[in-house]
Design an enzyme around this catalytic site. Structure first.
Site, PDB file in Angstrom:
ATOM      1  N   SER A 181      -8.851  -7.312  22.448  1.00  0.00           N
ATOM      2  CA  SER A 181      -9.391  -7.820  21.185  1.00  0.00           C
ATOM      3  C   SER A 181      -8.418  -7.728  20.023  1.00  0.00           C
ATOM      4  O   SER A 181      -8.461  -8.552  19.124  1.00  0.00           O
ATOM      5  CB  SER A 181     -10.674  -7.067  20.832  1.00  0.00           C
ATOM      6  OG  SER A 181     -10.439  -5.678  20.790  1.00  0.00           O
ATOM      7  N   HIS A 209     -14.114 -11.316  24.643  1.00  0.00           N
ATOM      8  CA  HIS A 209     -13.372 -12.370  23.932  1.00  0.00           C
ATOM      9  C   HIS A 209     -12.984 -13.529  24.836  1.00  0.00           C
ATOM     10  O   HIS A 209     -12.445 -14.526  24.357  1.00  0.00           O
ATOM     11  CB  HIS A 209     -12.122 -11.781  23.275  1.00  0.00           C
ATOM     12  CG  HIS A 209     -12.465 -10.832  22.176  1.00  0.00           C
ATOM     13  ND1 HIS A 209     -12.607 -11.221  20.863  1.00  0.00           N
ATOM     14  CD2 HIS A 209     -12.749  -9.512  22.209  1.00  0.00           C
ATOM     15  CE1 HIS A 209     -12.951 -10.177  20.123  1.00  0.00           C
ATOM     16  NE2 HIS A 209     -13.043  -9.122  20.926  1.00  0.00           N
ATOM     17  N   LYS A 240     -19.670 -13.709  20.070  1.00  0.00           N
ATOM     18  CA  LYS A 240     -18.334 -14.221  19.751  1.00  0.00           C
ATOM     19  C   LYS A 240     -18.331 -15.734  20.006  1.00  0.00           C
ATOM     20  O   LYS A 240     -18.945 -16.459  19.238  1.00  0.00           O
ATOM     21  CB  LYS A 240     -17.300 -13.429  20.537  1.00  0.00           C
ATOM     22  CG  LYS A 240     -17.338 -11.946  20.103  1.00  0.00           C
ATOM     23  CD  LYS A 240     -16.333 -11.100  20.765  1.00  0.00           C
ATOM     24  CE  LYS A 240     -16.218  -9.718  20.160  1.00  0.00           C
ATOM     25  NZ  LYS A 240     -17.386  -8.904  19.990  1.00  0.00           N
TER      26      LYS A 240
HETATM   27  N1  PMP Z   1     -15.900  -5.297  23.692  1.00  0.00           N
HETATM   28  C1  PMP Z   1     -14.917  -5.866  22.980  1.00  0.00           C
HETATM   29  C2  PMP Z   1     -13.606  -6.117  23.631  1.00  0.00           C
HETATM   30  C3  PMP Z   1     -15.147  -6.200  21.628  1.00  0.00           C
HETATM   31  O1  PMP Z   1     -14.155  -6.740  20.904  1.00  0.00           O
HETATM   32  C4  PMP Z   1     -16.404  -5.943  21.060  1.00  0.00           C
HETATM   33  C5  PMP Z   1     -16.743  -6.312  19.622  1.00  0.00           C
HETATM   34  N2  PMP Z   1     -15.793  -6.300  18.704  1.00  0.00           N
HETATM   35  C6  PMP Z   1     -17.385  -5.326  21.847  1.00  0.00           C
HETATM   36  C7  PMP Z   1     -17.112  -5.043  23.159  1.00  0.00           C
HETATM   37  C8  PMP Z   1     -18.709  -4.986  21.274  1.00  0.00           C
HETATM   38  O2  PMP Z   1     -19.509  -6.126  21.239  1.00  0.00           O
HETATM   39  P1  PMP Z   1     -20.679  -6.233  20.176  1.00  0.00           P
HETATM   40  O3  PMP Z   1     -20.049  -6.680  18.897  1.00  0.00           O
HETATM   41  O4  PMP Z   1     -21.610  -7.242  20.751  1.00  0.00           O
HETATM   42  O5  PMP Z   1     -21.290  -4.868  20.067  1.00  0.00           O
END
Ligand code: PMP
Length: 392
Positions: A181, A209, A240
Site C-alpha cells: 500500500s 489494493h 478502495k
Molecule cells: N490492508 C491494506 C493493504 C490496506 O491498505 C488497508 C487500508 N488502508 C487495509 C488492509 C484495511 O482496510 P480497511 O480500510 O477496509 O480497514
C-alpha cells in the site's frame, strides 16, 4: 487541566516536535478527483478510489435502493439478528469473480485481517511476515498469539532461511500484501507460492489494493502474477477500487464456515449496513462490464509516473497507480505537501509509523477519474515545490 490531560498533552507535544502530529483535514465534498477544502476546489491525489466509483451514480443508486428495502442499520451481528440478502448476493458474486467456493464479508479490511489470522493460526504456530505488510496484518498476527518473525521486504532468501530454521510448529503461515500500500510494488507471489509448497507453509495475501486494479480482468494481484489456482484463499477490501466500504475473505467452504463460527470481528460486531454490500456488488459488476475504467486508470498512471521520473523525483519501485515520491525527513515531506496544497493539489505527507523512519513520502494515487489536465496541473505543482525544496 486534569493530570491525565497534562500527560496526554506532553505526548502530543512530543509528536509535534518530531513532525509526526496528524490533523484531520476537512473536505466538504464527496471523494473524487476534485474535492473542496476550505472553500477551494483542489485535486485529490491521495484516495484509494482507483476506479472513481466512490461517488458514481450507479453505486449511489444501489445504496439508496438497499436503504429503501432494508433500512439503515443491520440491527446486530449476522448470526444474531439474521442475515440480509445484499450480503449474501455480494458474497456469491465475489466467490464467482475470484473463482473460489465461498466468500464472507467483514466490516473492514482491518477486521477481516484480524479475523482471518486468528482463525488460521494460534499459539504454537509460526507466522512469517513481510516487513512492509499493512498494520492490520501485524495487528492480526499479534492477536493470533502465534510466533511472529518478520523478513525484510520481499527478501526471499531470508524467508527461506527462516523456513529452514523453524523448529517444530503445528502450522506455518507466510503473510504478505499482494500490492504494497505504501510502496506500490507487487509481492513476488509466484516465488512465495513456490516456497510455501516446498516448505509446507500456507500463504495469506492481502489484496486490498489489487482487486479491481491489477490483472487483465481486474481480479487482483493473484491474477496479475498467475497464481490464482495455487492460492486457495485471500482477503481484499471493498473501500478502495470497489468504491464502497468493508472487506471480504474468499476461499473454500470449510474456511468460510470456520470464519463464521470463530472469527471474532465477524461474530461480535454489528453487520455492515445493507447499503454497503449493495453498492460493492454494483461496483463488482462495473469492474467486469466496464474495463475502460481500468484502461483509463493505467493510462493516467503512466502519464504521471513518466513525468514524475522525468522531473528527477525519486520514486519507490512501484508498478501500480500508487506513486510514492520519497522525501526522507518528515518535516520536509510536510513542507512539500503544504506547497502542493497552496498550488491546489492535496496529497498529505505519509510519515512514521505508517512508513519506516527516514522514508517519509508523498504517496500520490491516480484514479480513472482524473483527467490529463488534472495530472498536468499536478506535475506543474510538483515541479515548483520540488525545485523550491531542492528535491529535484
Ligand atoms: N490492508 C491494506 C493493504 C490496506 O491498505 C488497508 C487500508 N488502508 C487495509 C488492509 C484495511 O482496510 P480497511 O480500510 O477496509 O480497514
Amino acid at each position: 487541566m486534569t493530570p491525565i490531560d497534562i500527560a496526554l498533552q506532553s505526548e502530543l507535544a512530543r509528536l509535534q516536535s518530531a513532525h509526526l502530529l496528524r490533523r484531520l483535514r476537512r473536505i466538504d465534498s464527496p471523494c473524487g478527483p476534485i474535492v473542496s477544502i476550505g472553500g477551494r476546489a483542489v485535486i485529490l491525489m491521495a484516495s484509494n478510489d482507483y476506479l472513481g466509483l466512490a461517488n458514481a451514480p450507479e453505486l449511489k443508486r444501489a445504496a439508496i435502493d438497499a436503504i429503501a428495502a432494508y433500512g439503515v442499520g443491520a440491527g446486530a451481528a449476522r448470526l444474531i439478528s439474521g442475515t440480509q440478502p445484499p450480503h449474501e448476493h455480494l458474497e456469491s458474486a465475489l466467490a464467482l469473480f475470484k473463482g473460489t467456493d465461498a466468500a464472507l464479508c467483514f466490516g473492514s479490511g482491518y477486521l477481516a485481517n484480524i479475523g482471518l489470522l486468528s482463525a488460521l493460526v494460534r499459539s504454537g504456530d509460526l507466522i512469517l511476515a513481510d516487513r512492509l505488510c499493512h498494520a492490520s496484518l501485524f495487528e492480526g498476527c499479534r492477536l493470533s498469539r502465534a510466533t511472529l518473525r518478520i523478513y525484510q521486504h520481499a527478501d526471499l532468501a531470508q524467508l527461506e532461511r527462516l523456513l529452514k530454521r523453524r523448529g517444530r510448529v503445528r502450522r506455518t503461515l507466510i503473510v504478505t500484501d499482494g500490492l504494497f500500500s505504501m510502496d506500490g510494488d507487487l509481492a513476488p507471489l509466484k516465488e512465495l507460492v513456490d516456497l510455501g509448497q516446498r516448505y509446507d507453509a500456507l500463504l495469506m495475501v492481502d489484496d486490498a489494493h489489487g482487486t479491481g486494479v491489477l490483472g487483465q480482468e481486474g481480479r487482483g494481484s493473484l491474477e496479475a502474477c498467475g497464481v490464482e489456482r495455487a492460492v486457495p484463499f485471500h482477503m481484499g477490501t471493498l473501500g478502495k477500487a470497489l468504491g464502497s466500504s468493508g472487506a471480504y475473505v474468499v476461499g473454500t467452504k470449510a474456511l468460510i464456515q470456520l470464519l463464521v463460527n470463530t472469527a471474532r470481528p465477524f461474530l461480535f460486531t454489528t453487520a455492515p449496513p445493507a447499503a454497503l454490500p449493495a453498492a460493492a456488488l454494483t461496483a463488482l459488476q462495473l469492474v467486469q462490464q466496464e474495463p475502460v475504467r481500468r484502461s483509463r486508470l493505467w493510462a493516467n498512471r503512466e502519464r504521471l509516473y513518466t513525468r514524475l521520473c522525468g522531473l528527477g523525483f525519486h520514486l519507490t519501485a512501484t508498478v501500480s497507480p500508487i506513486l510514492p515520491v520519497l522525501i526522507g525527513d518528515a518535516d520536509k515531506a510536510l513542507h512539500f505537501s503544504e506547497r502542493l496544497l497552496e498550488s491546489g493539489v492535496y496529497a498529505p505527507a505519509i510519515r512514521p509509523p505508517t512508513v519506516p523512519r527516514g522514508s517519509s513520502r508523498i504517496r500520490f494515487t491516480v484514479t480513472a477519474a482524473h483527467t490529463p489536465d488534472h495530472l498536468d496541473h499536478v506535475i506543474d505543482a510538483c515541479a515548483r515545490a520540488g525545485r523550491a525544496l531542492r528535491l529535484i
